[in-house]
Design an enzyme around this catalytic site. Structure first.
Site, mmCIF file in Angstrom:
data_model
loop_
_atom_site.group_PDB
_atom_site.id
_atom_site.type_symbol
_atom_site.label_atom_id
_atom_site.label_comp_id
_atom_site.label_asym_id
_atom_site.label_seq_id
_atom_site.Cartn_x
_atom_site.Cartn_y
_atom_site.Cartn_z
ATOM 1 C CE LYS A 1 2.975 -6.712 -12.151
ATOM 2 N NZ LYS A 1 3.499 -5.454 -11.622
ATOM 3 C CD GLU B 1 -12.140 -3.260 -15.631
ATOM 4 O OE1 GLU B 1 -11.559 -4.127 -14.934
ATOM 5 O OE2 GLU B 1 -12.210 -2.063 -15.319
ATOM 6 N N GLY C 1 2.545 -2.352 -14.570
ATOM 7 C CA GLY C 1 1.565 -2.488 -15.654
ATOM 8 C C GLY C 1 1.746 -1.436 -16.744
ATOM 9 N NE ARG C 2 2.000 4.020 -13.399
ATOM 10 C CZ ARG C 2 1.603 3.416 -12.294
ATOM 11 N NH1 ARG C 2 0.687 2.458 -12.357
ATOM 12 N NH2 ARG C 2 2.103 3.735 -11.121
ATOM 13 C CD GLU D 1 -2.665 3.188 -13.112
ATOM 14 O OE1 GLU D 1 -3.861 2.863 -13.039
ATOM 15 O OE2 GLU D 1 -1.842 2.520 -13.767
ATOM 16 C CG HIS E 1 -10.029 22.903 -37.392
ATOM 17 N ND1 HIS E 1 -10.197 24.036 -38.140
ATOM 18 C CD2 HIS E 1 -8.863 22.336 -37.819
ATOM 19 C CE1 HIS E 1 -9.204 24.147 -39.014
ATOM 20 N NE2 HIS E 1 -8.380 23.122 -38.829
ATOM 21 C CE LYS F 1 -8.157 -2.446 -10.199
ATOM 22 N NZ LYS F 1 -6.826 -3.025 -10.182
HETATM 23 O O1 F6P Z 1 -5.871 0.445 -13.371
HETATM 24 C C1 F6P Z 1 -5.143 -0.267 -12.433
HETATM 25 C C2 F6P Z 1 -4.298 -1.307 -13.046
HETATM 26 O O2 F6P Z 1 -3.800 -2.041 -11.988
HETATM 27 C C3 F6P Z 1 -3.190 -0.750 -13.932
HETATM 28 O O3 F6P Z 1 -2.095 -0.305 -13.221
HETATM 29 C C4 F6P Z 1 -2.910 -1.922 -14.816
HETATM 30 O O4 F6P Z 1 -2.184 -1.556 -15.947
HETATM 31 C C5 F6P Z 1 -4.315 -2.380 -15.117
HETATM 32 O O5 F6P Z 1 -5.023 -2.202 -13.901
HETATM 33 C C6 F6P Z 1 -4.447 -3.788 -15.610
HETATM 34 O O6 F6P Z 1 -3.936 -4.711 -14.694
HETATM 35 P P1 F6P Z 1 -3.652 -6.226 -15.099
HETATM 36 O O7 F6P Z 1 -2.608 -6.222 -16.161
HETATM 37 O O8 F6P Z 1 -3.184 -6.866 -13.833
HETATM 38 O O9 F6P Z 1 -4.937 -6.810 -15.596
#
Ligand code: F6P
Length: 529
Positions: free
Chosen positions: A206, A212, A266-267, A352, A383, A494
């Site tokens: 987003k 990452e 995002g979620r 979150e 189990h 972050k």
């Molecule tokens: O973990 C924090 C967060 O901002 C989430 O809310 C989001 O889903 C994720 O990082 C990834 O964010 P982006 O889609 O901006 O890479």
């Protein structure tokens, strides 16, 4: 301000009534089982159906008085107005000053106020067709065989979970992979047996600013460019993002950008262009069925009276146990291997959203908020950690999830055993075993659970199920008067990681770090080969 005070006061009164009422159930001699003995209609009175989805919430500490008190609390918390505010596109994400309008992503074209959503879906449909019919080709002219989604959090968990859950609905030879972790081994393992000429990378972010995802996208681009030249990026990279400029700067062609908007959290984004891997994996028609199922749950949440409203009932139950039964965690246990990733997806959705300590007015909160969500597919858990559920000292409410029909033909017996195990676990949790010849064999019982039964696990029903949990989370946030749509706590880690990275890479900047972190960095420098 005056009316806010008034709400708080009424809220306090409703809480006191709930507190007092809960003492009845928290007495040692109270048995959950007796609620069934007293009422032979308990199942029909304490279950709700919506199309191919049944919620049985009868195995809970609930009487008509409990329901009345909880519903009163929901009214005092202005839940009906909050539901209307969400659907009305109001700025309910107050700290980020925006709406949370994921429901608009699944509104049918004929009812929509957001034509950009329909346009984007049409654009996705064209891409899916081109990839499926082989007219989208890689740099060497060959059709695409592998899709690699590069994203994390909401840009990974939802699409990965849905692709896994619906894998039997796929009618393409395309393989869809998900890479999220910054650990380079994740990308490396995934690319191990892949051919660059037939691989399409889908950068899902987003913000297009998540470390990452950007690092994995850069590494993927390097891998591609080791086989061919930079012009190939156009044929091998697409992106879904609100940050079109950053994606273009990365080298992704404008026509390969799929937008989303700041009002999509995002979620809550698997319904947007972030869901593109789902459409690629199972086809556009199935993706649209997923959206339709979610839309059906949206209508239910918006229109059903509170006492018949599935997400509201689930939220009230979680509130009840978190506040008055000291539940620190709850388990989601799908008796379906295809839903194995659902608990991980729900961890982000719930934790979150609900892991907050300040209310919407900016006042520190004096009561509990979100609990720890965990679980894996049954029967495996039986189990492993079920022992703690049955005889441990923690009070852990459970959501069991099962499908009446299996998607595997020819092994009806195994599926029947699966369902029998699911139902017998909720029964064992409720009844326990008190008449044992040793205290070690006594199982206390009195553990509440819900059972969510799907007619079958198909795209439409899965859409309903996911939207059910989304709305439960929102309803809970309203009961707790917190913002479900921000995640400021995540930002701190972050920022610090940039500082620690600098300290690891140079001699400078170490002094303003604590001794433990400095010690760890020193050891890394010593051990690094
Ligand atoms: O973990 C924090 C967060 O901002 C989430 O809310 C989001 O889903 C994720 O990082 C990834 O964010 P982006 O889609 O901006 O890479």
């Amino acid at each position: 301000m005056g009316s806010e005070m008034c709400i708080r006061d009424r809220n306090k009164v409703a809480r006191l009534a709930l507190q007092k009422h809960s003492e009845e159930f928290n007495r040692k001699e109270f048995r959950l089982r007796t609620l069934f003995d007293k009422n032979s209609n308990r199942f029909s009175e304490y279950s709700l159906s919506h199309e191919g989805l049944l919620l049985d919430y009868s195995k809970n500490f609930l009487t008509p008085e409990t329901i009345a008190l909880l519903l009163d609390f929901a009214e005092q918390s202005q839940l009906p107005a909050a539901i209307a505010a969400m659907f009305g596109g109001e700025e309910i994400n107050t700290t980020e000053e925006r709406a949370a309008l994921h429901v608009a992503l699944r509104t049918p074209a004929a009812e929509t106020n957001t034509p950009e959503v329909i346009e984007t879906l049409d654009k996705i449909e064209k891409l899916v067709a081109q990839i499926h019919n082989g007219t989208w080709t890689g740099y060497s002219g060959k059709a695409i065989t592998d899709i690699v989604n590069l994203g994390i959090g909401g840009s990974d968990l939802g699409p990965a979970m849905v692709c896994d859950a619906l894998s039997t609905f796929s009618n393409t030879k395309l393989s869809v992979h998900f890479v999220s972790n910054l650990d380079p081994s994740h990308l490396q393992n995934t690319l191990k047996d892949m051919q660059a000429e037939t691989t399409l990378f889908v950068v899902a972010s987003k913000s297009f600013a998540t470390l990452e995802t950007l690092k994995n996208a850069e590494a993927a681009r390097d891998w591609l460019l080791r086989k061919t030249d930079a012009t190939a990026t156009a044929k091998h990279f697409i992106a879904m993002t609100t940050n079109l400029r950053a994606a273009t700067e990365f080298g992704i062609e404008e026509q390969n950008l799929f937008p989303l908007w700041d009002w999509v959290g995002g979620r809550f984004s698997l319904w947007s262009a972030i869901g593109l891997p789902i459409a690629l994996a199972v086809g556009m028609d199935k993706f649209r069925q997923l959206l339709a199922g979610a839309n059906s749950m949206d209508k239910h949440f918006r229109e059903a009276p509170l006492q018949e409203n599935m997400p509201v009932i689930l939220a009230l139950l979680s509130f009840w146990y978190r506040e008055y039964f000291n539940a620190h965690s709850s388990a989601v246990l799908p008796y379906s291997q295809r839903l194995n990733l659902l608990p991980s997806y729900l961890q982000q959705l719930c934790m979150e959203s609900l892991g907050k300590s300040a209310d919407k007015q900016g006042t520190p909160i004096e009561h509990n908020t979100g609990d720890v969500i965990w679980g894996t597919a049954g029967t495996n858990g039986q189990h492993s950690y079920f022992q703690l559920l049955h005889q441990g000292t923690e009070f852990i409410p459970v959501d069991f999830i099962a499908a009446a029909n299996s998607d595997v033909r020819g092994n009806a017996e195994a599926h029947q055993h699966l369902l029998a195990n699911c139902f017998s676990q909720s029964l064992a949790l409720m009844e326990g075993k008190l008449d044992a010849d040793s205290i070690h064999k006594v199982v206390a019982g009195n553990k509440p659970s819900n059972t969510l039964l799907l007619e079958e696990l198909n795209p439409y029903n899965l859409g309903m199920l996911i939207a059910l949990y989304e709305h439960k989370v929102y309803a809970l946030s309203v009961l707790w008067n917190i913002n479900a749509f921000d995640q400021w706590g995540v930002e701190l880690g972050k920022k610090l990681s940039t500082k620690v990275y600098a300290a690891m890479s140079t001699e400078a900047d170490q002094d303003n770090l604590d001794e433990s972190t400095q010690g760890l960095i020193e050891k890394i420098k010593y051990w690094k080969k």
